[in-house]
Design a protein around this motif. Structure first.
Motif, PDB file in Angstrom:
ATOM      1  N   ARG A  71       2.386   1.826  -3.361  1.00 49.71           N
ATOM      2  CA  ARG A  71       1.375   2.339  -4.294  1.00 49.71           C
ATOM      3  C   ARG A  71       1.090   3.812  -4.038  1.00 49.71           C
ATOM      4  O   ARG A  71       1.001   4.611  -4.955  1.00 49.71           O
ATOM      5  CB  ARG A  71       0.072   1.540  -4.141  1.00 49.71           C
ATOM      6  CG  ARG A  71       0.071   0.243  -4.920  1.00 49.71           C
ATOM      7  CD  ARG A  71      -0.635   0.460  -6.246  1.00 49.71           C
ATOM      8  NE  ARG A  71      -0.399  -0.632  -7.165  1.00 49.71           N
ATOM      9  CZ  ARG A  71      -1.323  -1.517  -7.512  1.00 49.71           C
ATOM     10  NH1 ARG A  71      -2.522  -1.454  -6.987  1.00 49.71           N
ATOM     11  NH2 ARG A  71      -1.044  -2.450  -8.379  1.00 49.71           N
ATOM     12  N   LEU A  72       0.914   4.144  -2.744  1.00 50.37           N
ATOM     13  CA  LEU A  72       0.610   5.535  -2.394  1.00 50.37           C
ATOM     14  C   LEU A  72       1.727   6.463  -2.848  1.00 50.37           C
ATOM     15  O   LEU A  72       1.496   7.535  -3.391  1.00 50.37           O
ATOM     16  CB  LEU A  72       0.422   5.681  -0.876  1.00 50.37           C
ATOM     17  CG  LEU A  72      -0.901   5.234  -0.295  1.00 50.37           C
ATOM     18  CD1 LEU A  72      -0.870   5.301   1.218  1.00 50.37           C
ATOM     19  CD2 LEU A  72      -2.029   6.102  -0.823  1.00 50.37           C
ATOM     20  N   ARG A  80       2.803  12.018  -4.837  1.00 53.10           N
ATOM     21  CA  ARG A  80       3.587  13.108  -5.432  1.00 53.10           C
ATOM     22  C   ARG A  80       3.269  14.427  -4.744  1.00 53.10           C
ATOM     23  O   ARG A  80       4.148  15.257  -4.526  1.00 53.10           O
ATOM     24  CB  ARG A  80       3.299  13.208  -6.929  1.00 53.10           C
ATOM     25  CG  ARG A  80       3.996  12.164  -7.752  1.00 53.10           C
ATOM     26  CD  ARG A  80       3.913  12.499  -9.222  1.00 53.10           C
ATOM     27  NE  ARG A  80       2.537  12.534  -9.709  1.00 53.10           N
ATOM     28  CZ  ARG A  80       1.880  11.484 -10.169  1.00 53.10           C
ATOM     29  NH1 ARG A  80       2.490  10.317 -10.223  1.00 53.10           N
ATOM     30  NH2 ARG A  80       0.643  11.588 -10.585  1.00 53.10           N
ATOM     31  N   ARG A 137      11.332   7.318  -9.213  1.00 40.66           N
ATOM     32  CA  ARG A 137      10.978   6.402 -10.286  1.00 40.66           C
ATOM     33  C   ARG A 137      11.187   7.076 -11.631  1.00 40.66           C
ATOM     34  O   ARG A 137      10.906   8.242 -11.815  1.00 40.66           O
ATOM     35  CB  ARG A 137       9.510   6.022 -10.143  1.00 40.66           C
ATOM     36  CG  ARG A 137       9.017   5.143 -11.269  1.00 40.66           C
ATOM     37  CD  ARG A 137       7.576   4.788 -11.087  1.00 40.66           C
ATOM     38  NE  ARG A 137       7.438   3.738 -10.075  1.00 40.66           N
ATOM     39  CZ  ARG A 137       6.287   3.103  -9.865  1.00 40.66           C
ATOM     40  NH1 ARG A 137       5.215   3.412 -10.539  1.00 40.66           N
ATOM     41  NH2 ARG A 137       6.221   2.168  -8.948  1.00 40.66           N
ATOM     42  N   VAL A 171       0.840  -1.212   0.000  1.00 42.10           N
ATOM     43  CA  VAL A 171       0.000   0.000   0.000  1.00 42.10           C
ATOM     44  C   VAL A 171       0.869   1.254   0.000  1.00 42.10           C
ATOM     45  O   VAL A 171       0.623   2.194  -0.759  1.00 42.10           O
ATOM     46  CB  VAL A 171      -0.948  -0.005   1.219  1.00 42.10           C
ATOM     47  CG1 VAL A 171      -1.642   1.334   1.363  1.00 42.10           C
ATOM     48  CG2 VAL A 171      -1.964  -1.110   1.077  1.00 42.10           C
ATOM     49  N   LEU A 184      -3.454   8.773   7.386  1.00 42.30           N
ATOM     50  CA  LEU A 184      -3.027   7.468   6.868  1.00 42.30           C
ATOM     51  C   LEU A 184      -1.868   6.909   7.689  1.00 42.30           C
ATOM     52  O   LEU A 184      -1.812   5.710   7.962  1.00 42.30           O
ATOM     53  CB  LEU A 184      -2.601   7.593   5.407  1.00 42.30           C
ATOM     54  CG  LEU A 184      -3.748   7.482   4.407  1.00 42.30           C
ATOM     55  CD1 LEU A 184      -3.279   7.851   3.019  1.00 42.30           C
ATOM     56  CD2 LEU A 184      -4.290   6.061   4.404  1.00 42.30           C
ATOM     57  N   SER A 216      -4.350  14.140   5.259  1.00 36.81           N
ATOM     58  CA  SER A 216      -4.383  12.767   4.756  1.00 36.81           C
ATOM     59  C   SER A 216      -3.106  12.033   5.151  1.00 36.81           C
ATOM     60  O   SER A 216      -3.152  10.843   5.466  1.00 36.81           O
ATOM     61  CB  SER A 216      -4.584  12.745   3.245  1.00 36.81           C
ATOM     62  OG  SER A 216      -3.545  13.436   2.607  1.00 36.81           O
ATOM     63  N   HIS A 247       3.770   6.352  -5.261  1.00 36.83           N
ATOM     64  CA  HIS A 247       3.869   6.663  -6.684  1.00 36.83           C
ATOM     65  C   HIS A 247       2.526   7.068  -7.267  1.00 36.83           C
ATOM     66  O   HIS A 247       2.261   6.862  -8.428  1.00 36.83           O
ATOM     67  CB  HIS A 247       4.459   5.485  -7.450  1.00 36.83           C
ATOM     68  CG  HIS A 247       5.862   5.200  -7.043  1.00 36.83           C
ATOM     69  ND1 HIS A 247       6.888   6.069  -7.303  1.00 36.83           N
ATOM     70  CD2 HIS A 247       6.398   4.187  -6.351  1.00 36.83           C
ATOM     71  CE1 HIS A 247       7.999   5.592  -6.803  1.00 36.83           C
ATOM     72  NE2 HIS A 247       7.736   4.448  -6.219  1.00 36.83           N
ATOM     73  N   SER A 248       1.672   7.606  -6.417  1.00 28.44           N
ATOM     74  CA  SER A 248       0.364   8.030  -6.912  1.00 28.44           C
ATOM     75  C   SER A 248       0.324   9.551  -6.952  1.00 28.44           C
ATOM     76  O   SER A 248       1.269  10.237  -6.564  1.00 28.44           O
ATOM     77  CB  SER A 248      -0.726   7.525  -5.982  1.00 28.44           C
ATOM     78  OG  SER A 248      -0.657   8.236  -4.766  1.00 28.44           O
ATOM     79  N   ARG A 249      -0.801  10.058  -7.403  1.00 29.13           N
ATOM     80  CA  ARG A 249      -1.009  11.502  -7.442  1.00 29.13           C
ATOM     81  C   ARG A 249      -0.866  12.089  -6.041  1.00 29.13           C
ATOM     82  O   ARG A 249      -0.216  13.109  -5.839  1.00 29.13           O
ATOM     83  CB  ARG A 249      -2.415  11.742  -8.008  1.00 29.13           C
ATOM     84  CG  ARG A 249      -2.930  13.125  -7.918  1.00 29.13           C
ATOM     85  CD  ARG A 249      -4.238  13.212  -8.700  1.00 29.13           C
ATOM     86  NE  ARG A 249      -4.875  14.504  -8.545  1.00 29.13           N
ATOM     87  CZ  ARG A 249      -5.800  14.765  -7.621  1.00 29.13           C
ATOM     88  NH1 ARG A 249      -6.157  13.822  -6.772  1.00 29.13           N
ATOM     89  NH2 ARG A 249      -6.337  15.962  -7.559  1.00 29.13           N
ATOM     90  N   LEU A 250      -1.450  11.397  -5.063  1.00 29.07           N
ATOM     91  CA  LEU A 250      -1.401  11.866  -3.683  1.00 29.07           C
ATOM     92  C   LEU A 250       0.029  11.833  -3.147  1.00 29.07           C
ATOM     93  O   LEU A 250       0.481  12.770  -2.481  1.00 29.07           O
ATOM     94  CB  LEU A 250      -2.311  10.986  -2.825  1.00 29.07           C
ATOM     95  CG  LEU A 250      -2.473  11.375  -1.366  1.00 29.07           C
ATOM     96  CD1 LEU A 250      -3.091  12.754  -1.254  1.00 29.07           C
ATOM     97  CD2 LEU A 250      -3.344  10.363  -0.641  1.00 29.07           C
ATOM     98  N   ILE A 282       5.201  14.480  -1.491  1.00 31.10           N
ATOM     99  CA  ILE A 282       6.635  14.723  -1.666  1.00 31.10           C
ATOM    100  C   ILE A 282       6.861  16.176  -2.073  1.00 31.10           C
ATOM    101  O   ILE A 282       7.788  16.826  -1.589  1.00 31.10           O
ATOM    102  CB  ILE A 282       7.221  13.747  -2.696  1.00 31.10           C
ATOM    103  CG1 ILE A 282       7.048  12.309  -2.192  1.00 31.10           C
ATOM    104  CG2 ILE A 282       8.695  14.026  -2.931  1.00 31.10           C
ATOM    105  CD1 ILE A 282       7.362  11.254  -3.203  1.00 31.10           C
TER     106      ILE A 282
END
Lengths: 444, 260
Positions: free
Chosen positions: A289-290, A297, A419, A286, A326, A322, A292-295, A300
């Motif tokens: 996945r998080l 990014r 990435r 999870v 999380l 968030s 490298h997601s829109r959220l 970061i």
């Protein structure tokens, strides 16, 4: 180089001297204490550090090479070449998946190998709890860049969540686990609100206070939490309703009865181990996945520059909440597992040192690096256990390992790599809009 | 000529300091407006007022965008960006430890939707959205001439490339108005010429409206359609470049009274 090494060795020896340089010994029949200098230990430390420092200096000389993109990267020759090869195994996305699958398979097989003791499994089970905690805190500290020193508070919320739900309403582990995560996430968001405007040191102090407040409330609210006595005989998790005890409670079946095999305490241990292994792997999945997601990014970007992040249209309030929510959610899950593993919880388990340990895991592993944090969590739990043979020097060995790591790999064991998004010429999505300008797509 | 942003008697005071005092002007659609003035004239403060970083002490800033018109005064920076204003910064503020491509991908944030669950479960919708973000980000990098630097970390790019990456990141939000805060600062003459061409290209091909703070007079005079001059927080001249360049107040502000 030799002089530098000599200087460092002298410094560290000087620092180590008050810790291990002498012992106070009370001789039989005398009142006063006598100081005994441990020259041998001091000498060992001095020579040891000198050699390590010399070796480090030697490797440092040969370590820069150019990689294809023209970016400077560190690589080491000689003995450490092997180390860097292992690193790159995890580094490269193509290698990462098979390597991780192999490791996972090994980890699953581990409890069934001969000569693996219950104690070892128990340590690993605890280590996996710390993997979950480390990865959860990694969301807050490593990705979103919010220094949280009160993370243990959410761990406590999770553990007490299960403990109290069981005590008052008799909830089972599997009913309580999602609730633990959600309650902790709620606490995370609630803490998030007052600290939205704070950054860095100020944020750290407020979160530190929050962690302590939770512990002190748990300690003093006798009527609700049982105070320092804690909550005991919390049931362990069941496998689809099968218990792992010798005798089943009323209306329940035990695992060994169900399979018609001899009772063994190993079953319980192996079950806990596999349960937490899967929890740790699930967390890794999870968080990866998080990240490298829109959220991810957005998190970061917020860590890198909050002002610029807001100028990109990102609602930094939502991004912070968030991240807090999380991050806390995983601490809540870990807390639930902790309560189930121990069977007993009290506020003593949730002191500041726990927060510090989890933060150390994140920093050691490399901020924002999922694999790095996982390895660091395993190391931080396992190294002190391995060092038990050194009795009173145990924590010193651990501390020296931490200091050495920070000196030689200040970015952590496996620094997070960004990435690379490869361009696939045959990807239909890439070609679809080839002739349109981005901005005109929406303008018309 | 249609107005895009109308500033009406905008003031920003910091305690006793009047950084911006009763400034009124209009940014017209499709034009490049140059905002110039000596150091400390209040140019960046005005920029920050428009983009929501500061709240003006008094006065109104009205947005007359394609979709809706509203006051910008009380909006937060991210709300301003969502309306269609994007900015760059005087001191480069890239996401240093992300790659050039990722910097631009962050700019695509408001043009995409995926939330927490989408990130974890990655349904087909999110996958294609992610592909879309990547391919758009690549195209925008190509637009500013950074296609071959996509994989490099932002902090490792050359200074001129970092400036262009900031523009690319702002473009990714698909703005109607692009606000550039000293885009040519620290660039050498040939890089400045490239920038000149890039800004013109953005105006002509993408039909962007541009508000530009710049100290490089050659660049400003060359590309601006309109120029606004500030000094000590006040507006001292405005008009086409040729008119402003001969204005008494402007010459006085830059060179001193004796040159008038």
């Amino acid at each position: 180089m030799f002089l530098l090494a000599l200087r460092d060795a002298c410094w560290l020896t000087l620092l180590a001297f008050p810790l291990i340089g002498f012992d106070l010994v009370q001789k039989y029949g005398e009142t006063g204490k006598e100081i005994i200098f441990e020259w041998q230990a001091i000498g060992t430390i001095f020579i040891g550090i000198l050699l390590i420092r010399l070796a480090a200096g030697f490797f440092k000389r040969y370590r820069i090479y150019r990689c294809p993109e023209g970016r400077l990267q560190e690589a080491k020759l000689g003995i450490s070449n092997i180390v860097s090869k292992v690193y790159r195994l995890f580094d490269h996305r193509l290698h990462q998946r098979p390597a991780l699958v192999t490791l996972f398979a090994l980890a699953v097989a581990l409890p069934f190998l001969p000569r693996v003791s219950n104690a070892a499994l128990d340590v690993l089970t605890l280590a996996f709890i710390y993997v979950v905690l480390g990865l959860g805190l990694n969301i807050v500290v490593g990705l979103a860049g919010l220094l949280d020193l009160g993370y243990v508070g959410f761990y406590a919320v999770g553990a007490y969540g299960y403990g109290l739900l069981y005590q008052y309403w008799g909830w089972s582990f599997w009913q309580a686990l999602p609730a633990c995560g959600m309650i902790a996430a709620l606490f995370g968001v609630v803490l998030g609100f007052p600290v939205l405007r704070l950054r860095g040191d100020y944020l750290a102090i407020v979160t530190l206070g929050f962690g302590e407040i939770i512990r002190i409330i748990l300690n003093n609210w006798d009527s609700f939490t049982n105070g320092p006595n804690g909550i005991s005989s919390i049931p362990r998790p069941t496998l689809m309703g099968l218990e792992f005890s010798r005798q089943a409670k009323e209306g329940a079946t035990t695992f060994h009865d169900f399979l018609n095999i001899e009772y063994s305490s190993n079953h319980k241990q192996i079950f806990m181990y596999l349960l937490l292994l899967s929890m740790a792997v699930f967390t890794m999945f999870v968080v990866e996945r998080l990240q490298h997601s829109r959220l991810g990014r957005a998190w970061i970007a917020m860590r890198e520059d909050e002002t610029a992040c807001a100028a990109m249209g990102i609602n930094t309030t939502l991004a912070k909440l968030s991240a807090f929510g999380l991050g806390a959610c995983w601490a809540g899950f870990a807390g639930g597992f902790f309560a189930a593993r121990q069977g007993f919880i009290n506020p003593e388990s949730f002191t500041f040192i726990e927060s510090a340990t989890i933060l150390a895991i994140v920093v050691l592993g490399g901020m924002g690096s999922t694999v790095g944090v996982t390895i660091a969590a395993l190391a931080v739990v396992i190294i002190p256990e391995l060092a038990r043979g050194f009795s009173q020097y145990r924590m010193i060995i651990f501390a020296v390992a931490l200091v050495a790591l920070m000196l030689f790999k200040p970015e952590g064991l496996l620094p997070a790599k960004r990435r690379m998004y490869e361009l696939h010429p045959d990807d239909p999505n890439d070609l679809n809009h080839e002739n349109q300008s981005v901005l005109e797509v929406t303008r018309q | 000529m249609t107005p895009l942003v109308v500033l009406d008697r905008v003031s920003k005071h910091f305690g006793g300091l009047k950084a911006v005092e009763r400034i009124s002007f209009t940014i017209n659609q499709g034009l490049i407006t140059g905002l110039i003035g000596p150091n400390g004239a209040g140019k960046t403060t005005l920029f920050n007022c428009i983009t929501g970083m500061y709240q003006p002490t008094s006065g109104s800033i009205t947005w007359c965008g394609a979709e809706k018109s509203c006051l910008l005064n009380r909006l937060k920076p991210h709300q301003v960006t969502r309306l269609g204003l994007a900015r760059t910064f005087q001191n480069i503020r890239l996401f240093a430890n992300m790659t050039a491509l990722e910097n631009v991908m962050v700019g695509r944030h408001i043009q995409s939707r995926a939330g927490i669950l989408g990130a974890i479960f990655k349904p087909a919708r999110v996958r294609s959205e992610e592909q879309e973000i990547i391919s758009q980000a690549r195209r925008i990098l190509g637009l500013v001439g950074l296609a071959d630097r996509a994989g490099g970390l932002a902090k490792n790019l050359a200074y001129g490339e970092q400036r262009r990456l900031e523009i690319a990141r702002a473009l990714a939000t698909e703005p109607q108005l692009l606000l550039l805060d000293e885009p040519a600062a620290g660039l050498n003459p040939s890089e400045t010429e490239d920038l000149d061409a890039l800004i013109k290209k953005l105006q002509q091909e993408l039909r962007l409206t541009i508000l530009l703070i710049e100290h490089d007079m050659k660049l400003v005079m060359n590309i601006s359609d309109e120029i606004v001059v500030l000094d000590h927080g006040e507006l001292i001249a405005q008009g086409p470049p040729a008119v402003v360049a001969r204005d008494r107040h402007v010459i006085a502000a830059y060179l001193g009274e004796e040159f008038c």
